[in-house]
Write a protein that holds these residues in place. Sequence first.
Motif, PDB file in Angstrom:
ATOM      1  N   SER A   3      33.403 -12.044  23.949  1.00 18.37           N
ATOM      2  CA  SER A   3      34.342 -11.097  23.368  1.00 18.37           C
ATOM      3  C   SER A   3      33.675  -9.808  22.916  1.00 18.37           C
ATOM      4  O   SER A   3      34.340  -8.790  22.752  1.00 18.37           O
ATOM      5  CB  SER A   3      35.054 -11.749  22.173  1.00 18.37           C
ATOM      6  OG  SER A   3      34.133 -12.114  21.181  1.00 18.37           O
ATOM      7  N   ILE A   4      32.369  -9.805  22.705  1.00 19.79           N
ATOM      8  CA  ILE A   4      31.688  -8.612  22.231  1.00 19.79           C
ATOM      9  C   ILE A   4      31.576  -7.576  23.340  1.00 19.79           C
ATOM     10  O   ILE A   4      31.442  -6.391  23.074  1.00 19.79           O
ATOM     11  CB  ILE A   4      30.289  -8.978  21.688  1.00 19.79           C
ATOM     12  CG1 ILE A   4      30.437  -9.847  20.442  1.00 19.79           C
ATOM     13  CG2 ILE A   4      29.495  -7.749  21.338  1.00 19.79           C
ATOM     14  CD1 ILE A   4      29.145 -10.285  19.840  1.00 19.79           C
ATOM     15  N   THR A   5      31.649  -7.977  24.568  1.00 19.07           N
ATOM     16  CA  THR A   5      31.430  -7.051  25.665  1.00 19.07           C
ATOM     17  C   THR A   5      32.508  -5.987  25.763  1.00 19.07           C
ATOM     18  O   THR A   5      32.289  -4.913  26.311  1.00 19.07           O
ATOM     19  CB  THR A   5      31.392  -7.798  27.007  1.00 19.07           C
ATOM     20  OG1 THR A   5      32.678  -8.379  27.250  1.00 19.07           O
ATOM     21  CG2 THR A   5      30.335  -8.883  26.991  1.00 19.07           C
ATOM     22  N   GLY A   6      33.688  -6.293  25.246  1.00 19.91           N
ATOM     23  CA  GLY A   6      34.787  -5.349  25.341  1.00 19.91           C
ATOM     24  C   GLY A   6      35.436  -5.342  26.709  1.00 19.91           C
ATOM     25  O   GLY A   6      36.266  -4.494  27.007  1.00 19.91           O
ATOM     26  N   ALA A   7      35.076  -6.296  27.575  1.00 18.82           N
ATOM     27  CA  ALA A   7      35.676  -6.356  28.905  1.00 18.82           C
ATOM     28  C   ALA A   7      37.160  -6.692  28.790  1.00 18.82           C
ATOM     29  O   ALA A   7      37.571  -7.495  27.968  1.00 18.82           O
ATOM     30  CB  ALA A   7      34.956  -7.405  29.746  1.00 18.82           C
ATOM     31  N   LYS A   8      37.961  -6.069  29.636  1.00 23.61           N
ATOM     32  CA  LYS A   8      39.404  -6.295  29.613  1.00 23.61           C
ATOM     33  C   LYS A   8      39.855  -6.910  30.931  1.00 23.61           C
ATOM     34  O   LYS A   8      39.350  -6.573  31.986  1.00 23.61           O
ATOM     35  CB  LYS A   8      40.149  -4.972  29.387  1.00 23.61           C
ATOM     36  CG  LYS A   8      39.815  -4.299  28.066  1.00 23.61           C
ATOM     37  CD  LYS A   8      40.555  -2.993  27.942  1.00 23.61           C
ATOM     38  CE  LYS A   8      40.207  -2.277  26.638  1.00 23.61           C
ATOM     39  NZ  LYS A   8      40.888  -0.985  26.519  1.00 23.61           N
ATOM     40  N   SER A   9      40.805  -7.804  30.858  1.00 26.53           N
ATOM     41  CA  SER A   9      41.368  -8.389  32.069  1.00 26.53           C
ATOM     42  C   SER A   9      42.854  -8.618  31.847  1.00 26.53           C
ATOM     43  O   SER A   9      43.299  -8.812  30.727  1.00 26.53           O
ATOM     44  CB  SER A   9      40.670  -9.711  32.399  1.00 26.53           C
ATOM     45  OG  SER A   9      40.835 -10.645  31.367  1.00 26.53           O
ATOM     46  N   ARG A  10      43.606  -8.592  32.912  1.00 23.57           N
ATOM     47  CA  ARG A  10      45.046  -8.786  32.797  1.00 23.57           C
ATOM     48  C   ARG A  10      45.352 -10.264  32.618  1.00 23.57           C
ATOM     49  O   ARG A  10      44.703 -11.119  33.179  1.00 23.57           O
ATOM     50  CB  ARG A  10      45.755  -8.214  34.027  1.00 23.57           C
ATOM     51  CG  ARG A  10      45.551  -6.704  34.152  1.00 23.57           C
ATOM     52  CD  ARG A  10      46.383  -6.118  35.256  1.00 23.57           C
ATOM     53  NE  ARG A  10      47.810  -6.160  34.969  1.00 23.57           N
ATOM     54  CZ  ARG A  10      48.433  -5.294  34.178  1.00 23.57           C
ATOM     55  NH1 ARG A  10      47.761  -4.352  33.557  1.00 23.57           N
ATOM     56  NH2 ARG A  10      49.734  -5.380  33.990  1.00 23.57           N
ATOM     57  N   TYR A  11      46.383 -10.516  31.836  1.00 26.30           N
ATOM     58  CA  TYR A  11      46.765 -11.872  31.491  1.00 26.30           C
ATOM     59  C   TYR A  11      47.630 -12.463  32.598  1.00 26.30           C
ATOM     60  O   TYR A  11      48.553 -11.828  33.091  1.00 26.30           O
ATOM     61  CB  TYR A  11      47.540 -11.839  30.170  1.00 26.30           C
ATOM     62  CG  TYR A  11      48.134 -13.155  29.781  1.00 26.30           C
ATOM     63  CD1 TYR A  11      47.337 -14.174  29.280  1.00 26.30           C
ATOM     64  CD2 TYR A  11      49.495 -13.379  29.912  1.00 26.30           C
ATOM     65  CE1 TYR A  11      47.895 -15.384  28.907  1.00 26.30           C
ATOM     66  CE2 TYR A  11      50.062 -14.581  29.541  1.00 26.30           C
ATOM     67  CZ  TYR A  11      49.250 -15.575  29.045  1.00 26.30           C
ATOM     68  OH  TYR A  11      49.801 -16.767  28.677  1.00 26.30           O
ATOM     69  N   ILE A 111      23.784  -2.767  14.299  1.00 30.64           N
ATOM     70  CA  ILE A 111      23.293  -1.682  15.137  1.00 30.64           C
ATOM     71  C   ILE A 111      23.852  -1.776  16.549  1.00 30.64           C
ATOM     72  O   ILE A 111      24.259  -0.766  17.144  1.00 30.64           O
ATOM     73  CB  ILE A 111      21.755  -1.693  15.177  1.00 30.64           C
ATOM     74  CG1 ILE A 111      21.187  -1.340  13.787  1.00 30.64           C
ATOM     75  CG2 ILE A 111      21.214  -0.718  16.229  1.00 30.64           C
ATOM     76  CD1 ILE A 111      19.689  -1.536  13.671  1.00 30.64           C
ATOM     77  N   GLU A 112      23.901  -2.976  17.088  1.00 33.28           N
ATOM     78  CA  GLU A 112      24.314  -3.152  18.482  1.00 33.28           C
ATOM     79  C   GLU A 112      25.825  -3.158  18.659  1.00 33.28           C
ATOM     80  O   GLU A 112      26.322  -2.817  19.735  1.00 33.28           O
ATOM     81  CB  GLU A 112      23.719  -4.454  19.033  1.00 33.28           C
ATOM     82  CG  GLU A 112      22.191  -4.421  19.132  1.00 33.28           C
ATOM     83  CD  GLU A 112      21.615  -5.711  19.687  1.00 33.28           C
ATOM     84  OE1 GLU A 112      22.380  -6.687  19.862  1.00 33.28           O
ATOM     85  OE2 GLU A 112      20.397  -5.744  19.935  1.00 33.28           O
ATOM     86  N   HIS A 113      26.566  -3.522  17.623  1.00 31.24           N
ATOM     87  CA  HIS A 113      28.025  -3.623  17.722  1.00 31.24           C
ATOM     88  C   HIS A 113      28.687  -2.977  16.501  1.00 31.24           C
ATOM     89  O   HIS A 113      29.379  -3.652  15.728  1.00 31.24           O
ATOM     90  CB  HIS A 113      28.448  -5.086  17.840  1.00 31.24           C
ATOM     91  CG  HIS A 113      27.734  -5.838  18.920  1.00 31.24           C
ATOM     92  ND1 HIS A 113      27.974  -5.627  20.259  1.00 31.24           N
ATOM     93  CD2 HIS A 113      26.756  -6.783  18.856  1.00 31.24           C
ATOM     94  CE1 HIS A 113      27.193  -6.418  20.974  1.00 31.24           C
ATOM     95  NE2 HIS A 113      26.449  -7.115  20.151  1.00 31.24           N
ATOM     96  N   PRO A 114      28.482  -1.681  16.310  1.00 33.06           N
ATOM     97  CA  PRO A 114      28.976  -1.044  15.089  1.00 33.06           C
ATOM     98  C   PRO A 114      30.487  -1.133  14.901  1.00 33.06           C
ATOM     99  O   PRO A 114      30.968  -1.309  13.776  1.00 33.06           O
ATOM    100  CB  PRO A 114      28.505   0.412  15.238  1.00 33.06           C
ATOM    101  CG  PRO A 114      28.278   0.598  16.712  1.00 33.06           C
ATOM    102  CD  PRO A 114      27.794  -0.729  17.199  1.00 33.06           C
ATOM    103  N   GLY A 115      31.241  -1.004  15.988  1.00 34.22           N
ATOM    104  CA  GLY A 115      32.694  -1.070  15.865  1.00 34.22           C
ATOM    105  C   GLY A 115      33.167  -2.429  15.394  1.00 34.22           C
ATOM    106  O   GLY A 115      34.022  -2.543  14.500  1.00 34.22           O
TER     107      GLY A 115
END
Length: 216
Positions: A3-11, A111-115
């Motif tokens: 989930s950290i990657t921010g990759a999106k896919s259609r459901y 540092i690696e995942h500030p958001g």
Amino acid sequence: MESITGAKSRYHHGDLRNALIEAAVGLAVEGGPERVVLREAARSVGVSPTAAYRHFTGHGDLLEAVKIRGQQALADSMTEAVRVLPGLDDPGEEAVRRTEAIGRGYVRFAIEHPGLYRTAFCRTPSAEGSDFTGLDAPEDRPEFAAFVQLSDTLDTLVAAGRMRPENRPAAEVAAWSAVHGLSLLILDGPLARLPADQRDAVVERTLTTIVAGLTR
């Protein structure tokens, strides 16, 4: 953690609630808590807002779910920092190294995942009545996993004879405040412009200072 990657896919099928949370985690990775919008999460997985509202009462409900995922990811980073440590024969020294390592994993995650880090500590309406009081976080609630890990690590310092029992009460608050404050200085404060090598040196110096204070 995917989930950290921010990759999106259609459901397509399966657990829509989880798919929406994963999409919202991706939004948090991109832009922090302000970026988490229920309609945007629905759009990214290819469903209507109406479908999304069957699983979340609104923005705050979704944001709380993402916040919990962020806290879990933070705890995972701390665990991984301990996992890669070489084994030591001296339990006391191992406890010291473990304490430094969880702090390292904490700051590294920021540092690696500030958001996602900022989202993990944002305030949500549902959190108002669910925060723990005192210093005893519920161990069965994933949003407190990082704090529980810190508390357990400090208990290990005491058990190994490296921390005096009288220094143990509230020590997790002091340690937590130090690493959290350092993380924010690096993300949003005057330390943001430090070159990576200097930043890493500051992190290590801070961690050794924290542990030295705990074990004096």
